[in-house]
Scaffold this motif. Structure first.
Motif, PDB file in Angstrom:
ATOM      1  N   SER A  59      43.330  37.320  46.858  1.00 11.69           N
ATOM      2  CA  SER A  59      43.865  36.128  47.070  1.00 11.69           C
ATOM      3  C   SER A  59      42.968  36.249  45.820  1.00 11.69           C
ATOM      4  N   LEU A  60      41.674  36.197  45.662  1.00  9.10           N
ATOM      5  CA  LEU A  60      41.563  36.449  44.207  1.00  9.10           C
ATOM      6  C   LEU A  60      41.681  37.535  43.287  1.00  9.10           C
ATOM      7  N   TYR A  62      45.113  37.535  42.895  1.00  7.86           N
ATOM      8  CA  TYR A  62      46.208  37.453  42.680  1.00  7.86           C
ATOM      9  C   TYR A  62      45.750  36.475  42.281  1.00  7.86           C
ATOM     10  N   TRP A  63      45.028  35.171  42.046  1.00  6.09           N
ATOM     11  CA  TRP A  63      45.000  34.458  41.394  1.00  6.09           C
ATOM     12  C   TRP A  63      44.626  34.728  39.380  1.00  6.09           C
ATOM     13  N   GLN A  64      43.064  36.004  39.726  1.00  6.08           N
ATOM     14  CA  GLN A  64      42.788  36.023  38.413  1.00  6.08           C
ATOM     15  C   GLN A  64      43.895  36.424  37.979  1.00  6.08           C
ATOM     16  N   GLY A  66      47.320  35.828  38.023  1.00  9.85           N
ATOM     17  CA  GLY A  66      48.363  35.037  37.584  1.00  9.85           C
ATOM     18  C   GLY A  66      47.673  34.468  36.280  1.00  9.85           C
ATOM     19  N   LYS A  67      46.582  33.705  36.251  1.00  8.71           N
ATOM     20  CA  LYS A  67      45.563  33.162  34.689  1.00  8.71           C
ATOM     21  C   LYS A  67      46.515  34.050  33.894  1.00  8.71           C
ATOM     22  N   ARG A  68      46.450  35.091  33.907  1.00  5.91           N
ATOM     23  CA  ARG A  68      46.550  36.264  32.829  1.00  5.91           C
ATOM     24  C   ARG A  68      47.427  37.788  32.675  1.00  5.91           C
ATOM     25  N   TYR A 126      40.702  43.664  45.345  1.00  2.00           N
ATOM     26  CA  TYR A 126      40.354  42.730  44.573  1.00  2.00           C
ATOM     27  C   TYR A 126      41.309  43.147  42.690  1.00  2.00           C
ATOM     28  N   GLY A 129      45.147  43.040  43.607  1.00  2.00           N
ATOM     29  CA  GLY A 129      45.512  42.123  43.780  1.00  2.00           C
ATOM     30  C   GLY A 129      46.543  41.734  41.979  1.00  2.00           C
ATOM     31  N   PRO A 133      51.078  39.596  40.668  1.00  2.00           N
ATOM     32  CA  PRO A 133      51.653  39.206  39.161  1.00  2.00           C
ATOM     33  C   PRO A 133      51.665  39.514  38.371  1.00  2.00           C
ATOM     34  N   SER A 148      59.810  36.492  41.626  1.00  2.00           N
ATOM     35  CA  SER A 148      58.112  36.869  42.752  1.00  2.00           C
ATOM     36  C   SER A 148      59.069  36.840  44.065  1.00  2.00           C
TER      37      SER A 148
END
Length: 549
Positions: A59-60, A62-64, A66-68, A126, A129, A133, A148
């Motif tokens: 999850s972390l 995917y989140w990071q 997605g931001k980059r 991590y 992940g 994205p 997606s």
């Protein structure tokens, strides 16, 4: 997508990366259970901790990622793959050291495995992940939703392949180090493929260096002194981690890091573990031991108990051992020889009893572990099945790992109450004078027996068993208070909660004195919690060791 389009479909580089990340992440998750279990156990807290850490790390990522993702390129994904491969090399090389170090941290037993899982598998998961994205950003699909969905589908398919291949193909066929090496090579190969056809100098050189690093990590391991003795055989079976260890004249079978059988090479008639001698209490509970014609052992281990019965009594002994690799190891290292009087079946114990037409005079249930009890072998429905498969005056003998009293006795008292709902008489015998977790022997008779202490002493003196059970008879326990204990049933869980109070408590395995005598007994204490064990032996089925056979 129609058949013609499917036949002409060629995955893009980002799509390949997503598929490989799914294969690797799920493969590592399955592998984590086999890596961590020998140190911390395979109970629900270890498995649940692994699942939790992997999901958080993904999850972390995917989140990071997605931001980059707006800056994503194939080369960046290549570097992510290479960084993940480096960490896989660390897991291969230093996994045991990290497990031993983290096991000494002063944490409650149920959380003891989390630092190790985080340190070993958090970083590579991590990193993986990031791939989804990034691939969605680089996708050639029209629209965010389509891109997606396509990426999620490919990643999930990869996870299915990784899970199935690791579980059903790789673990039964390869060592942990070899599987890790394979995952590392797949990551390196994918990283190289992402840079084709250009093969830039830095990524190419890094790929070669990391491939060499993986080979070295798999071929060389840190030197550590194993206080248990010399490991003469080791195998990761489909069910557990199997080791045969020689320490002087004693040969011991370890399953997931805990002792399950032992034999004295210089004195094969010696019962190394005291409680295996107590198995013969079943011959005091039957009306006439000379009438015993057929015996069933559920759980084989090193087959020391079944072989002892086959040699001492004029009876046919059937053994149900679910792991064929354990049976093979017993043949190679513990002298097991199948013959017309000793038969081995590679099945689950309950399934065997449901399908057999045989009637047994004695059933020895030796399949429980302290931290992982097969629930379906504890319930009232199983006890009814066992009673049906016993002769009218047959005996069910259960090796229960529990404390005789206090908070650690919850499972013993529940098992006792469950058995007494089916069998007319139930007797218990402790194997240690201490109040610690130990092997409690529970004997249930299919007929009204009402055996007194004097009856057992008289039978021990009169029956020529070749085994003196005077101390075992003296260790008969009073009837436990089972008012607050549940009756275990198939449709109701609860065994994990009953075992939970035992986590972290001391486990005592009594051994004979080594001279061949069955008299004076010394407690052999197996460390229970990470704070009590040393770096080489912290149990896991050892933060919570299992029973021995």
């Amino acid at each position: 997508m129609d058949r013609r389009a499917l036949a002409s479909y060629r995955p893009t580089k980002p799509e390949v990366a997503v598929f490989v990340s799914g294969v690797t992440s799920m493969g590592l998750e399955i592998l984590a259970v086999r890596i961590v279990a020998p140190q911390f156990g395979s109970h629900i807290y270890t498995v649940g901790g692994i699942l939790t850490v992997f999901l958080i790390a993904l999850s972390l990522g995917y989140w990071q990622g997605g931001k980059r993702a707006s800056l994503a390129t194939n080369r960046q994904m290549s570097w992510i793959m290479l960084a993940t491969a480096v960490y896989v090399g660390i897991v291969i090389y230093a996994g045991d050291l990290l497990l031993a170090y983290t096991s000494t941290l002063p944490l409650p037993p149920r959380y003891a495995s989390l630092p190790a899982v985080i340190a070993l598998f958090g970083p590579p998961t991590y990193l993986l992940g990031f791939i989804s994205p990034y691939a969605a950003e680089l996708s050639q699909k029209q629209g965010v939703g389509e891109a997606s969905g396509h990426v999620y589908a490919l990643g999930t398919i990869g996870s299915i392949v990784g899970s199935a291949a690791t579980t059903f193909v790789l673990i039964p066929a390869m060592t942990i180090e070899t599987i890790g090496l394979l995952f590392g090579f797949v990551l390196v190969a994918t990283a190289v493929g992402l840079t084709l056809p250009g093969l830039p100098r830095k990524p190419t050189m890094a790929s070669v260096a990391i491939a060499v690093l993986l080979v070295v990590a798999a071929g060389v391991s840190p030197v550590a002194l194993d206080h248990r003795g010399d490991i003469v055989y080791e195998e990761h079976t489909a069910h557990q981690h199997l080791e045969i260890v020689d320490n002087g004249d004693e040969r011991t079978m370890y399953l997931d890091g805990s002792r399950h059988s032992a034999t004295d090479l210089s004195d094969p008639d010696r019962h190394v573990f005291t409680y295996t001698r107590y198995f013969h209490l079943s011959m005091l509970a039957v009306d006439d031991h000379q009438d015993v014609e057929r015996v069933l052992f559920v759980g084989g281990g090193g087959f020391t108990g079944p072989q002892d019965f086959e040699q001492r009594y004029d009876a046919t002994v059937d053994v149900v051992e679910i792991d064929p690799a354990v049976t093979n190891a017993a043949e190679e290292s513990f002298g097991l020889e199948e013959n017309e009087d000793l038969n081995v079946y590679a099945q689950d114990g309950r399934q065997f009893l449901e399908n057999t037409d045989e009637t047994y005079d004695v059933i020895v249930l030796d399949a429980y572990k302290q931290d992982q009890v097969p629930f379906h072998l504890t319930t009232v429905e199983f006890m009814e099945l066992a009673s049906d498969r016993l002769s009218d005056d047959g005996v069910l003998y259960a090796n229960v790992i529990s404390a005789p009293s206090g908070s650690g006795s919850e499972f013993y008292r529940a098992q006792h109450r469950t058995m007494e709902t089916v069998f007319p008489d139930v007797y218990s015998f402790r194997t240690s004078p201490s109040s610690a977790i130990q092997n409690i022997q529970v004997v249930a008779t299919n007929a009204d027996s009402d055996l007194s202490q004097a009856d057992l002493e008289r039978r021990n003196a009169e029956r020529d068993l070749g085994v003196d059970l005077a101390d075992a008879v003296d260790n008969r326990m009073d009837y436990p208070n089972t008012d607050d204990a549940p009756v275990l049933r198939d449709d109701r869980g609860g065994v994990d909660e009953l075992l939970d109070p035992m986590l972290g408590q001391r486990y005592v395995i009594e051994e004979t004195d080594g001279s061949g005598s069955n008299g004076t007994l010394e407690p052999d204490v197996e460390p229970e919690s990470p704070t009590e064990s040393d770096a080489a032996t912290t149990p896991g089925l050892s933060a919570v060791p299992s029973g021995v056979r």
